[in-house]
Scaffold this motif. Sequence first.
Motif, PDB file in Angstrom:
ATOM      1  N   ASN A  57      37.789  76.444  52.936  1.00 11.08           N
ATOM      2  CA  ASN A  57      38.823  76.222  51.923  1.00 11.08           C
ATOM      3  C   ASN A  57      38.378  76.812  50.588  1.00 11.08           C
ATOM      4  N   HIS A  67      43.335  77.755  52.785  1.00 10.43           N
ATOM      5  CA  HIS A  67      42.484  78.365  53.799  1.00 10.43           C
ATOM      6  C   HIS A  67      43.290  79.385  54.574  1.00 10.43           C
ATOM      7  N   ASP A 269      44.296  70.751  50.582  1.00  4.82           N
ATOM      8  CA  ASP A 269      44.951  72.050  50.698  1.00  4.82           C
ATOM      9  C   ASP A 269      46.387  71.964  50.190  1.00  4.82           C
TER      10      ASP A 269
END
Length: 343
Positions: A57, A67, A269
């Motif tokens: 990431n 990612h 994320d």
Amino acid sequence: MHVPDGFFDAAVSLAAGGVAAAGVAVCLRNARRELDDRTAPMAGLVAAFVFAVQMLNFPVAAGTSGHLLGGTLAAVLVGPYTAVLCVAVVLLVQGFFFADGGLTALGVNITLMAIVTAAVGWAVFRLVLRVVPRRSAVPMAAFAGAVVSVPAAALAFTLLFWIGGTAPIDVGAVAAAMGGVHVLIGIGEGLITALTVSSVLAVRPDLVHGARGLTAPLVLRTAGGETAVAATEEPARKKAGLRPLLAGGALVALVLAGFVSFYASSSPDGLEKVAGDKGLNAQERDHPLGGSPFADYGVKGVGNERLAVGLAGVAGVAITVAAGGAIFTAVRRRSRDGEQAKA
């Protein structure tokens, strides 16, 4: 962008599962045309590389990371149909061995992260090469395809959540948030994709599916100083063995997953960030395999975090290579048997 359990109702989960199953079936059939004795082992390595890089990431904004999704990268290297299979193998390994991505959301994840990214990325890649049909343009085209594929998958997620998400949303606000952060992630994906494609192209251009038919110019200078240009298919490279490339690629994947992954960003994320901010995760459920030995990319019973992450990464690369290699070898063998039957 691994969707967890509980984000979607049963109807959308089942429908996405049907789309994913149909898409994988179509790709299994058509991948026979893309795979040969050289590219089948290459496809297994690509799947393992995607797994390894997905552990890395990278920060994209304050408190947010991203990612690689890998659909465009795999499509350019081994073909769009094989690419879907590569990413699907990665998602299966992640879901069942590492508790990453919900099991009830597996169809959603394959649809978004494998089918959408490979299809959109490949279409943009081919469009760029139609305008600039040169081998030197392949990395640029791969970059463009990767950049577009990530927000396309994010907007497809938003559409599915609007249809059958388990929380009420302002679809415009969610689309803006998902699209905005995933454009940034797409730029990172594009850079990784272009760098990887450039590296393989420099060593073995004959193994880059997206560069086939784009011959490199051979420049000949005459005694009078004139320059003639002829096409070459680089037969020597075509005859070169695969072992150096496969060994080098496997080593890179192992180093990335086994060592570099420990230093990946710990920020949520893009999907996790938007889900938390917009309340998409109101009905999120724990992964049913959350107690498995490699859950959350660690190793049960290993107290040293650095060692646990490294061992999990190495195990993931090994599992992905084994699973992908078995699938792609079987597809290639079936294709060869069909060719022999026709002969």
